[in-house]
Design a protein around this motif. Structure first.
Motif, PDB file in Angstrom:
ATOM      1  N   ASP A  17     -10.281  37.082  47.113  1.00 42.29           N
ATOM      2  CA  ASP A  17      -9.387  36.877  45.973  1.00 42.29           C
ATOM      3  C   ASP A  17      -8.188  37.798  46.190  1.00 42.29           C
ATOM      4  O   ASP A  17      -8.344  39.024  46.172  1.00 42.29           O
ATOM      5  N   PHE A  18      -7.016  37.236  46.420  1.00 39.39           N
ATOM      6  CA  PHE A  18      -5.868  38.065  46.779  1.00 39.39           C
ATOM      7  C   PHE A  18      -4.565  37.463  46.259  1.00 39.39           C
ATOM      8  O   PHE A  18      -4.484  36.273  45.946  1.00 39.39           O
ATOM      9  N   THR A  19      -3.552  38.318  46.189  1.00 38.70           N
ATOM     10  CA  THR A  19      -2.201  37.903  45.824  1.00 38.70           C
ATOM     11  C   THR A  19      -1.219  38.501  46.815  1.00 38.70           C
ATOM     12  O   THR A  19      -1.267  39.708  47.085  1.00 38.70           O
ATOM     13  N   ILE A  20      -0.350  37.671  47.360  1.00 39.54           N
ATOM     14  CA  ILE A  20       0.686  38.129  48.294  1.00 39.54           C
ATOM     15  C   ILE A  20       1.962  38.430  47.525  1.00 39.54           C
ATOM     16  O   ILE A  20       2.390  37.641  46.685  1.00 39.54           O
ATOM     17  N   LYS A  21       2.562  39.575  47.818  1.00 35.31           N
ATOM     18  CA  LYS A  21       3.830  39.958  47.232  1.00 35.31           C
ATOM     19  C   LYS A  21       4.884  40.098  48.336  1.00 35.31           C
ATOM     20  O   LYS A  21       4.689  40.835  49.299  1.00 35.31           O
ATOM     21  N   GLU A  22       5.979  39.381  48.178  1.00 31.43           N
ATOM     22  CA  GLU A  22       7.109  39.437  49.099  1.00 31.43           C
ATOM     23  C   GLU A  22       6.730  38.852  50.466  1.00 31.43           C
ATOM     24  O   GLU A  22       5.934  37.936  50.569  1.00 31.43           O
ATOM     25  N   TYR A  23       7.278  39.431  51.538  1.00 30.88           N
ATOM     26  CA  TYR A  23       7.240  38.800  52.857  1.00 30.88           C
ATOM     27  C   TYR A  23       5.962  39.167  53.619  1.00 30.88           C
ATOM     28  O   TYR A  23       5.943  40.077  54.456  1.00 30.88           O
ATOM     29  N   VAL A  24       4.890  38.449  53.316  1.00 33.95           N
ATOM     30  CA  VAL A  24       3.624  38.546  54.042  1.00 33.95           C
ATOM     31  C   VAL A  24       3.130  37.124  54.257  1.00 33.95           C
ATOM     32  O   VAL A  24       3.223  36.285  53.362  1.00 33.95           O
ATOM     33  N   LEU A  25       2.605  36.843  55.434  1.00 34.59           N
ATOM     34  CA  LEU A  25       2.156  35.496  55.778  1.00 34.59           C
ATOM     35  C   LEU A  25       0.651  35.476  56.031  1.00 34.59           C
ATOM     36  O   LEU A  25       0.076  36.455  56.530  1.00 34.59           O
ATOM     37  N   VAL A  26       0.020  34.343  55.699  1.00 32.94           N
ATOM     38  CA  VAL A  26      -1.349  34.063  56.156  1.00 32.94           C
ATOM     39  C   VAL A  26      -1.227  33.121  57.337  1.00 32.94           C
ATOM     40  O   VAL A  26      -0.672  32.023  57.218  1.00 32.94           O
ATOM     41  N   GLU A  27      -1.720  33.546  58.502  1.00 33.52           N
ATOM     42  CA  GLU A  27      -1.580  32.753  59.721  1.00 33.52           C
ATOM     43  C   GLU A  27      -2.920  32.630  60.434  1.00 33.52           C
ATOM     44  O   GLU A  27      -3.844  33.404  60.188  1.00 33.52           O
ATOM     45  N   GLU A  28      -2.982  31.671  61.337  1.00 31.69           N
ATOM     46  CA  GLU A  28      -4.144  31.569  62.215  1.00 31.69           C
ATOM     47  C   GLU A  28      -4.215  32.812  63.098  1.00 31.69           C
ATOM     48  O   GLU A  28      -3.190  33.326  63.550  1.00 31.69           O
ATOM     49  N   LEU A  29      -5.418  33.262  63.333  1.00 32.86           N
ATOM     50  CA  LEU A  29      -5.624  34.454  64.157  1.00 32.86           C
ATOM     51  C   LEU A  29      -5.124  34.199  65.572  1.00 32.86           C
ATOM     52  O   LEU A  29      -5.449  33.192  66.190  1.00 32.86           O
ATOM     53  N   VAL A  30      -4.300  35.130  66.078  1.00 39.98           N
ATOM     54  CA  VAL A  30      -3.770  34.994  67.431  1.00 39.98           C
ATOM     55  C   VAL A  30      -4.115  36.235  68.248  1.00 39.98           C
ATOM     56  O   VAL A  30      -4.474  37.279  67.710  1.00 39.98           O
ATOM     57  N   ASN A  31      -4.007  36.098  69.556  1.00 39.46           N
ATOM     58  CA  ASN A  31      -4.186  37.194  70.521  1.00 39.46           C
ATOM     59  C   ASN A  31      -5.641  37.617  70.708  1.00 39.46           C
ATOM     60  O   ASN A  31      -5.919  38.553  71.427  1.00 39.46           O
ATOM     61  N   GLY A  32      -6.565  36.912  70.033  1.00 44.40           N
ATOM     62  CA  GLY A  32      -7.976  37.203  70.243  1.00 44.40           C
ATOM     63  C   GLY A  32      -8.400  38.523  69.653  1.00 44.40           C
ATOM     64  O   GLY A  32      -7.599  39.302  69.149  1.00 44.40           O
ATOM     65  N   LEU A  33      -9.699  38.796  69.673  1.00 46.51           N
ATOM     66  CA  LEU A  33     -10.227  40.027  69.093  1.00 46.51           C
ATOM     67  C   LEU A  33     -10.898  40.890  70.138  1.00 46.51           C
ATOM     68  O   LEU A  33     -11.691  41.770  69.824  1.00 46.51           O
ATOM     69  N   THR A  34     -10.592  40.661  71.410  1.00 50.86           N
ATOM     70  CA  THR A  34     -11.236  41.480  72.439  1.00 50.86           C
ATOM     71  C   THR A  34     -10.727  42.905  72.422  1.00 50.86           C
ATOM     72  O   THR A  34      -9.551  43.124  72.387  1.00 50.86           O
ATOM     73  N   ASN A  35     -11.650  43.838  72.470  1.00 51.14           N
ATOM     74  CA  ASN A  35     -11.243  45.251  72.496  1.00 51.14           C
ATOM     75  C   ASN A  35     -11.033  45.724  73.924  1.00 51.14           C
ATOM     76  O   ASN A  35     -11.574  45.162  74.835  1.00 51.14           O
TER      77      ASN A  35
END
Length: 234
Positions: free
Chosen positions: A216-234
């Protein structure tokens, strides 16, 4: 016209109430992107519960190229803007935990610019012990504040450091980059579960205070919800 402190808190709580009526979203495989440095852009997270916390675990992943200080996670209450703050400091490999204005620095942590970094922070009020896990490696254990819980209606914000309850942001401490997999538990997560998170292995249940797959969230100003990119490999 100036708004009194009491009225400001009332409006903030009303905003939280209205926001909580929105449908929760499953953000699995997605991320918040904070594209620019600002003193306005942020995301408000509405917790699944508002009870006092006698222990806490916060886990998240961040991707950024900034060397300056930036807020990774900000949890405020009406009586303290720094009820639980995670701040990446300007010194390489240093992350700060600020719990009710008690600050401890954890050094020589192996986070790296321009890649995903996994972070979990734990704190227990009974012992006062706090610890960080970064990319699978634990920090030393340090005392922060002992014997008192975190109480009061929470204001949980990503992207900015709250210098007052729900606001007073500093552009020089804003987060620029991507955040994903944010979870909060009302307990110290045991090592095997932290290890699962660090390795990107899905857990049976996410955070019971904040859950990325039911958010449950609210975005304020310039923030985007995007598909995950660049992978999660450490």
């Amino acid at each position: 016209m100036a708004i009194s402190g009491t009225m400001g808190v009332f409006i903030f709580l009303l905003t939280h109430f209205v926001t909580s009526l929105a449908d929760k979203q499953d953000l699995s495989g997605k991320m918040f992107t904070f594209p620019v440095e600002s003193d306005t852009a942020h995301v408000i997270l509405v917790p699944n519960q508002s009870k006092s916390l006698t222990a806490v675990t916060v886990c998240l992943r961040f991707f950024s190229d900034l060397s300056r200080p930036q807020s990774l996670f900000s949890f405020a209450t009406p009586i303290n803007a720094n009820a639980f703050l995670l701040m990446k400091r300007e010194w390489k490999g240093v992350i700060e935990i600020n719990e009710y204005d008690n600050v401890v620095l954890f050094r020589e942590l192996e986070y790296i610019a321009n890649r995903w970094n996994s972070v979990c922070a734990t704190w227990n009020s009974q012992t006062g012990i706090a610890q960080l896990w970064v990319n699978g490696k634990p920090s030393t254990r340090k005392g922060v504040r002992r014997g008192r819980d975190i109480s009061g209606t929470p204001s949980i914000i990503l992207g900015q450091d709250q210098d007052s309850y729900g606001g007073t942001f500093d552009k020089a401490q804003s987060f620029v980059g991507m955040l994903t997999d944010v979870h909060i538990w009302d307990k110290v997560l045991p090592y095997p579960e932290i290890a699962l998170y660090m390795n990107g292995i899905p857990q049976k249940t996410g955070g019971n205070v904040i859950n990325w797959s039911s958010l449950d969230f609210t975005i304020k100003e310039y923030v985007l919800v995007e598909e995950l990119v660049n992978g999660l490999t450490n």
